[in-house]
Design a protein around this motif. Sequence first.
Motif, PDB file in Angstrom:
ATOM      1  N   SER A   1       0.841  -1.194   0.000  1.00 22.33           N
ATOM      2  CA  SER A   1       0.000   0.000   0.000  1.00 22.33           C
ATOM      3  C   SER A   1       0.880   1.249   0.000  1.00 22.33           C
ATOM      4  CB  SER A   1      -0.930   0.009   1.209  1.00 22.33           C
ATOM      5  OG  SER A   1      -1.579   1.262   1.330  1.00 22.33           O
TER       6      SER A   1
ATOM      7  N   GLN B   1      -0.089   4.317  -0.008  1.00 22.33           N
ATOM      8  CA  GLN B   1      -0.634   5.293   0.931  1.00 22.33           C
ATOM      9  C   GLN B   1      -0.146   5.027   2.359  1.00 22.33           C
ATOM     10  OE1 GLN B   1      -4.888   5.591   0.856  1.00 22.33           O
ATOM     11  NE2 GLN B   1      -4.981   7.089   2.521  1.00 22.33           N
TER      12      GLN B   1
ATOM     13  N   SER C   1       3.515   5.793   2.719  1.00 24.91           N
ATOM     14  CA  SER C   1       3.675   7.242   2.746  1.00 24.91           C
ATOM     15  C   SER C   1       3.396   7.804   4.132  1.00 24.91           C
ATOM     16  CB  SER C   1       2.724   7.880   1.727  1.00 24.91           C
ATOM     17  OG  SER C   1       2.716   9.282   1.859  1.00 24.91           O
TER      18      SER C   1
ATOM     19  N   ARG D   1       3.418  10.477  -1.468  1.00 27.40           N
ATOM     20  CA  ARG D   1       3.162   9.248  -2.224  1.00 27.40           C
ATOM     21  C   ARG D   1       4.077   9.132  -3.439  1.00 27.40           C
ATOM     22  NH1 ARG D   1      -1.988   6.778  -2.324  1.00 27.40           N
ATOM     23  NH2 ARG D   1      -1.823   6.819  -4.600  1.00 27.40           N
TER      24      ARG D   1
END
Length: 386
Positions: free
Chosen positions: A336, A338, A341, A348
Amino acid sequence: MAVTLARLFANTEKNYKIKLLAGQKGMKSLVRWVHMVEDSEVPGFLHGNELIMTTGIAHAGSGWLVEFVKSLRKHGAIGLILNVGPYIKEIPATVTQYCDDNGFPLFTVPWEIHLIDVTFDFCHRIIENEEHETDTASAFRNLIFTPGNKNAYVQPLGKGGFHNRGEYTLMLIQAVKNEKLILGDEWNNLKFGLQSVLRYVDKPICIFDQENYLVIIASGIHWSQMEGYGKLIEKELFPEEEVQLFIGISDTVMGYNELHFCYRQAVTSISTAKLLRKETVKYQDTGIYKLLYAVEETGVLKRYLSDTLWEIREYDSLHNTDFENTLKVYLENNGSIQKVSMIMKVHRNTVNYKMKAIREIFGLKMDYEDIARLWLAFDIKKITAE
């Protein structure tokens, strides 16, 4: 297991005319030792679970008894024998009521009975029981570490109720306080505390020290029940947050022959618990770690780690990048972008750029084979602390 009051007082009414006056609910308490106490100030040498005797010679009347009993209980004593005679002529109802309400066994013994005889008998029984426990623990050590030497364990285990046809489960416990293992006197008190917590279990249980572990071997208790006892131990003995308890539980096996494997399983389980910072881990839940911990030659693991991550580490060192950590966080969060990040506190696009660079520089496709190989390397890193 240590001696309970009920077992210690078996046949004492016949032999010494000792009678239980109050506190029946506390008769399953474990007895550490026997002391004479005459002063109203309970001495500081009590460690808990002592049986106390007194003649009342230092007191007048009976008004002191209530506070004396309360003080004994506060200091961890588990029962009191009153030598009824010239100094203790009557026992107030408030004393018996307090003992009943709090499960604190209160006994009487006639003045003509010599307390030295009672003390000698009780202490002899406690020592004899400890010797039996020591023999049982030694037998289990022989069974675990030298299973071929049957003469060293079959007879003593059978005497203790541990038979070859029984089911066995093994649990290991370690406790950490301020990032250090609990050892010494505190560790010895923990061992006795375990016996107190498990005193209501009606199956044969042996508790002993081995390699900085507390070992609990139970006959007739399934691993699922052992997990419940582990939670009870944590609740009763370690309510304070600064103590971290680690528990490893083996599978349940039939008979003696598999018990040395159970010990290895429990070591793998508790090692996994410490690694993952979990309180309890069962062997069946150790996943890939049951394979990794089974590799006795750690050099094999280190070579695999080097072969898999060395090039990335070298690149990070030369170019001041953090590709290894990025890759680890990426795998831990199932790819993932996201989540990576948020965890790494970068944009991202930065994560996408780093993952693109990792694929191109190191020739990674990030397919199933690459992911499995990298996951294994990071797990090995946890174990070997490389």
